[in-house]
Design a protein around this motif. Sequence first.
Motif, PDB file in Angstrom:
ATOM      1  N   ILE A   1       0.855  -1.184   0.000  1.00  0.00           N
ATOM      2  CA  ILE A   1       0.000   0.000   0.000  1.00  0.00           C
ATOM      3  C   ILE A   1       0.888   1.230   0.000  1.00  0.00           C
ATOM      4  CG2 ILE A   1      -1.751   1.307   1.269  1.00  0.00           C
ATOM      5  CD1 ILE A   1      -2.700  -1.381   2.436  1.00  0.00           C
ATOM      6  N   ILE A   2       0.659   2.110  -0.960  1.00  0.00           N
ATOM      7  CA  ILE A   2       1.429   3.350  -1.056  1.00  0.00           C
ATOM      8  C   ILE A   2       0.554   4.484  -0.535  1.00  0.00           C
ATOM      9  CG2 ILE A   2       2.648   4.926  -2.600  1.00  0.00           C
ATOM     10  CD1 ILE A   2       3.008   2.544  -4.518  1.00  0.00           C
ATOM     11  N   GLY A   3       0.917   5.030   0.600  1.00  0.00           N
ATOM     12  CA  GLY A   3       0.147   6.107   1.208  1.00  0.00           C
ATOM     13  C   GLY A   3      -0.417   5.706   2.557  1.00  0.00           C
ATOM     14  N   GLY A   4      -0.016   6.432   3.599  1.00  0.00           N
ATOM     15  CA  GLY A   4      -0.455   6.129   4.952  1.00  0.00           C
ATOM     16  C   GLY A   4      -1.511   7.071   5.474  1.00  0.00           C
ATOM     17  N   GLY A   5      -2.403   7.541   4.578  1.00  0.00           N
ATOM     18  CA  GLY A   5      -3.568   8.309   5.017  1.00  0.00           C
ATOM     19  C   GLY A   5      -4.681   7.371   5.442  1.00  0.00           C
ATOM     20  N   LEU A   6      -5.864   7.919   5.656  1.00  0.00           N
ATOM     21  CA  LEU A   6      -6.959   7.108   6.195  1.00  0.00           C
ATOM     22  C   LEU A   6      -7.417   6.018   5.234  1.00  0.00           C
ATOM     23  CD1 LEU A   6      -9.084   9.773   8.094  1.00  0.00           C
ATOM     24  CD2 LEU A   6      -7.380   8.192   8.990  1.00  0.00           C
ATOM     25  N   ALA A   7      -7.360   6.263   3.923  1.00  0.00           N
ATOM     26  CA  ALA A   7      -7.744   5.217   2.972  1.00  0.00           C
ATOM     27  C   ALA A   7      -6.764   4.056   3.025  1.00  0.00           C
ATOM     28  CB  ALA A   7      -7.821   5.789   1.557  1.00  0.00           C
ATOM     29  N   GLY A   8      -5.464   4.360   2.952  1.00  0.00           N
ATOM     30  CA  GLY A   8      -4.461   3.314   3.009  1.00  0.00           C
ATOM     31  C   GLY A   8      -4.478   2.557   4.324  1.00  0.00           C
ATOM     32  N   LEU A   9      -4.680   3.265   5.426  1.00  0.00           N
ATOM     33  CA  LEU A   9      -4.709   2.623   6.742  1.00  0.00           C
ATOM     34  C   LEU A   9      -5.943   1.745   6.900  1.00  0.00           C
ATOM     35  CD1 LEU A   9      -3.504   5.648   8.882  1.00  0.00           C
ATOM     36  CD2 LEU A   9      -2.220   3.533   8.433  1.00  0.00           C
ATOM     37  N   THR A  10      -7.087   2.194   6.375  1.00  0.00           N
ATOM     38  CA  THR A  10      -8.300   1.375   6.440  1.00  0.00           C
ATOM     39  C   THR A  10      -8.108   0.087   5.654  1.00  0.00           C
ATOM     40  OG1 THR A  10      -9.686   3.356   6.653  1.00  0.00           O
ATOM     41  CG2 THR A  10     -10.781   1.320   5.976  1.00  0.00           C
ATOM     42  N   ALA A  11      -7.528   0.205   4.453  1.00  0.00           N
ATOM     43  CA  ALA A  11      -7.257  -0.982   3.648  1.00  0.00           C
ATOM     44  C   ALA A  11      -6.270  -1.905   4.351  1.00  0.00           C
ATOM     45  CB  ALA A  11      -6.729  -0.576   2.275  1.00  0.00           C
ATOM     46  N   ALA A  12      -5.217  -1.331   4.926  1.00  0.00           N
ATOM     47  CA  ALA A  12      -4.213  -2.139   5.617  1.00  0.00           C
ATOM     48  C   ALA A  12      -4.828  -2.911   6.771  1.00  0.00           C
ATOM     49  CB  ALA A  12      -3.088  -1.236   6.122  1.00  0.00           C
ATOM     50  N   LEU A  13      -5.681  -2.265   7.540  1.00  0.00           N
ATOM     51  CA  LEU A  13      -6.309  -2.926   8.683  1.00  0.00           C
ATOM     52  C   LEU A  13      -7.230  -4.047   8.217  1.00  0.00           C
ATOM     53  CD1 LEU A  13      -6.851  -3.189  11.673  1.00  0.00           C
ATOM     54  CD2 LEU A  13      -8.501  -1.305  11.498  1.00  0.00           C
ATOM     55  N   LYS A  14      -8.052  -3.782   7.222  1.00  0.00           N
ATOM     56  CA  LYS A  14      -8.955  -4.811   6.704  1.00  0.00           C
ATOM     57  C   LYS A  14      -8.170  -6.004   6.165  1.00  0.00           C
ATOM     58  CE  LYS A  14     -12.550  -6.755   4.619  1.00  0.00           C
ATOM     59  NZ  LYS A  14     -13.560  -7.533   5.371  1.00  0.00           N
ATOM     60  N   LEU A  15      -7.115  -5.742   5.398  1.00  0.00           N
ATOM     61  CA  LEU A  15      -6.323  -6.821   4.806  1.00  0.00           C
ATOM     62  C   LEU A  15      -5.530  -7.581   5.870  1.00  0.00           C
ATOM     63  CD1 LEU A  15      -5.152  -4.895   1.639  1.00  0.00           C
ATOM     64  CD2 LEU A  15      -6.604  -6.948   1.642  1.00  0.00           C
ATOM     65  N   ALA A  16      -5.028  -6.880   6.873  1.00  0.00           N
ATOM     66  CA  ALA A  16      -4.316  -7.561   7.956  1.00  0.00           C
ATOM     67  C   ALA A  16      -5.269  -8.465   8.728  1.00  0.00           C
ATOM     68  CB  ALA A  16      -3.678  -6.525   8.889  1.00  0.00           C
ATOM     69  N   ARG A  17      -6.482  -8.011   8.928  1.00  0.00           N
ATOM     70  CA  ARG A  17      -7.477  -8.843   9.602  1.00  0.00           C
ATOM     71  C   ARG A  17      -7.812 -10.090   8.793  1.00  0.00           C
ATOM     72  NH1 ARG A  17     -11.457  -3.871  11.616  1.00  0.00           N
ATOM     73  NH2 ARG A  17     -10.584  -3.677  13.731  1.00  0.00           N
ATOM     74  N   SER A  18      -7.668 -10.003   7.475  1.00  0.00           N
ATOM     75  CA  SER A  18      -7.971 -11.154   6.619  1.00  0.00           C
ATOM     76  C   SER A  18      -6.775 -12.093   6.460  1.00  0.00           C
ATOM     77  CB  SER A  18      -8.429 -10.668   5.238  1.00  0.00           C
ATOM     78  OG  SER A  18      -7.331 -10.147   4.508  1.00  0.00           O
ATOM     79  N   GLY A  19      -5.656 -11.767   7.103  1.00  0.00           N
ATOM     80  CA  GLY A  19      -4.504 -12.644   7.082  1.00  0.00           C
ATOM     81  C   GLY A  19      -3.498 -12.357   5.989  1.00  0.00           C
ATOM     82  N   ARG A  20      -3.665 -11.299   5.216  1.00  0.00           N
ATOM     83  CA  ARG A  20      -2.692 -10.954   4.178  1.00  0.00           C
ATOM     84  C   ARG A  20      -1.453 -10.322   4.808  1.00  0.00           C
ATOM     85  NH1 ARG A  20      -6.993 -13.143   2.299  1.00  0.00           N
ATOM     86  NH2 ARG A  20      -7.408 -13.076   0.053  1.00  0.00           N
ATOM     87  N   THR A  21      -0.315 -10.510   4.143  1.00  0.00           N
ATOM     88  CA  THR A  21       0.898  -9.817   4.578  1.00  0.00           C
ATOM     89  C   THR A  21       0.945  -8.460   3.885  1.00  0.00           C
ATOM     90  OG1 THR A  21       2.209 -10.892   2.850  1.00  0.00           O
ATOM     91  CG2 THR A  21       2.180 -11.929   5.020  1.00  0.00           C
ATOM     92  N   ILE A  22       1.094  -7.426   4.676  1.00  0.00           N
ATOM     93  CA  ILE A  22       0.943  -6.053   4.194  1.00  0.00           C
ATOM     94  C   ILE A  22       2.221  -5.261   4.438  1.00  0.00           C
ATOM     95  CG2 ILE A  22      -0.452  -3.939   4.355  1.00  0.00           C
ATOM     96  CD1 ILE A  22      -1.981  -6.482   3.491  1.00  0.00           C
ATOM     97  N   VAL A  23       2.625  -4.484   3.429  1.00  0.00           N
ATOM     98  CA  VAL A  23       3.654  -3.459   3.593  1.00  0.00           C
ATOM     99  C   VAL A  23       3.028  -2.127   3.206  1.00  0.00           C
ATOM    100  CG1 VAL A  23       5.835  -2.539   2.736  1.00  0.00           C
ATOM    101  CG2 VAL A  23       5.612  -4.983   3.179  1.00  0.00           C
ATOM    102  N   LEU A  24       3.071  -1.168   4.102  1.00  0.00           N
ATOM    103  CA  LEU A  24       2.534   0.160   3.828  1.00  0.00           C
ATOM    104  C   LEU A  24       3.691   1.148   3.827  1.00  0.00           C
ATOM    105  CD1 LEU A  24      -0.677   1.813   5.143  1.00  0.00           C
ATOM    106  CD2 LEU A  24       1.491   3.052   5.292  1.00  0.00           C
ATOM    107  N   LEU A  25       3.819   1.897   2.732  1.00  0.00           N
ATOM    108  CA  LEU A  25       4.891   2.872   2.563  1.00  0.00           C
ATOM    109  C   LEU A  25       4.322   4.288   2.622  1.00  0.00           C
ATOM    110  CD1 LEU A  25       6.696   1.139  -0.445  1.00  0.00           C
ATOM    111  CD2 LEU A  25       7.297   0.960   1.984  1.00  0.00           C
ATOM    112  N   GLU A  26       4.807   5.078   3.556  1.00  0.00           N
ATOM    113  CA  GLU A  26       4.353   6.459   3.722  1.00  0.00           C
ATOM    114  C   GLU A  26       5.551   7.393   3.563  1.00  0.00           C
ATOM    115  OE1 GLU A  26       3.135  10.089   4.332  1.00  0.00           O
ATOM    116  OE2 GLU A  26       1.717   8.437   4.017  1.00  0.00           O
ATOM    117  N   ALA A  27       5.398   8.406   2.722  1.00  0.00           N
ATOM    118  CA  ALA A  27       6.510   9.317   2.447  1.00  0.00           C
ATOM    119  C   ALA A  27       6.874  10.184   3.644  1.00  0.00           C
ATOM    120  CB  ALA A  27       6.167  10.209   1.250  1.00  0.00           C
TER     121      ALA A  27
END
Length: 429
Positions: free
Chosen positions: A33-59
């Motif tokens: 996920i590129i971008g650590g705003g609320l959209a990226g964080l919401t996606a990261a949380l949902k995907l982490a809850r589903s068991g996916r491995t997530i990398v979030l990059l914030e500038a």
Amino acid sequence: MLPAYVDTYYSRTAATSETYPRAVGRIEADVCIIGGGLAGLTAALKLARSGRTIVLLEAQRVAWGASGRNGGFVSAGYATGLAAIERRAGLDQARELFRLSMEGVEIVRSNIDELGIEGAEPVPGIAKALRYDSRGALQVASERQQREFGLSLRYLSRTEVRELFASPKYCEAVLDESAFHFHPLNYGRALAREAARLGAAIHEHSPVVSADLDNARKIVRTKDAEVSAGHVVFATGGYTDDVLPALKRAFLPIATYVVLTERAPDLVQGAIRTRAAILDDRRAGDYYRLVDDGSRILWGGRITTRTTDPRDIATLLRREMVATYPQLTALKVEIAWSGLMSYARHLMPQIGKWKSGVWYCTAFGGHGMNTTAIGGMVIAEGITGESDRYRLFAPFDLAWNGGLFGRAAVQLTYWSYQAADAVREFSSR
């Protein structure tokens, strides 16, 4: 050392101070996920809850941009009206989209409750106030939304409005009792903490410099890291660069401005006699609310297509505040700040799939708190195969922003709105 947040009311009252490391080395993930705003964080949380491995990059820092600097208004709807959505998407799809915007409000509310985010400080109620007599149109429109969507709306007459807002400017209002306002930076940081607790790798100060997106495994590079992932989500906003040129060409960076007054509880509460937030219905209007236990006003407004020194805009916003509430003449502004939002020309979020494994989730300007939640959720659902609700936004794709002409058109349109609002307000006197 990571750069500090911009000086705002929110950064001054941040509940925690944790940081996340730069991305370094070769990293494998299911989703980048590129971008650590609320959209990226919401996606990261949902995907982490589903068991996916997530990398979030914030500038910069988590929720560093508009996600952590905005007015904090959480209500249903979009930056454009339902009628405009109907013209582009059809009646049935427009209604589905509006219901989805209502779901966005509930996503934020449920995250606050389930995660116990005390620093989010939600306060119920947002009032849309008019400076002219709509001759019954406002009440009819609110009753229609109550019938069609079940919104909890209460019409306020001129007498009721002036009991709540001690201003000669307002004629009527609608109070949305299901909406609320809150501390968006504390909320965003709490989403990051929970996603990290579930295993998401969050990296601050890690701007993306290039990406190879044509193969099954996508490669995303920062200065010090290379991330390989099956899916890449561009969840950037007004600070988007040109890593994905199609995205860069599809939004307009628009600056908005906010001021925070000094602490003066008696003066402030004598003018604004409600803890509900106020959204001035003028198309070029203001938005404001009481913060710090009702002792200060957080007042936002004005847009420009280039970033202006917030101190200059602060003078204009304070002038608008005093024109609305003359009894606040002695109230001083303590700090002012600005932030870039991303707008599409059609004024809807841009949410969808660019190509296999490459997703975009941006353009939340003007109504970002519920729509970032929607965007992050439906993109995550698309990646997991849980739903294809992201397709509801297909009529609002990555349309060209018009370049320099687009920016000029936005500024001219804003000035025309200001003129039209002034004429309408004058004619209602």
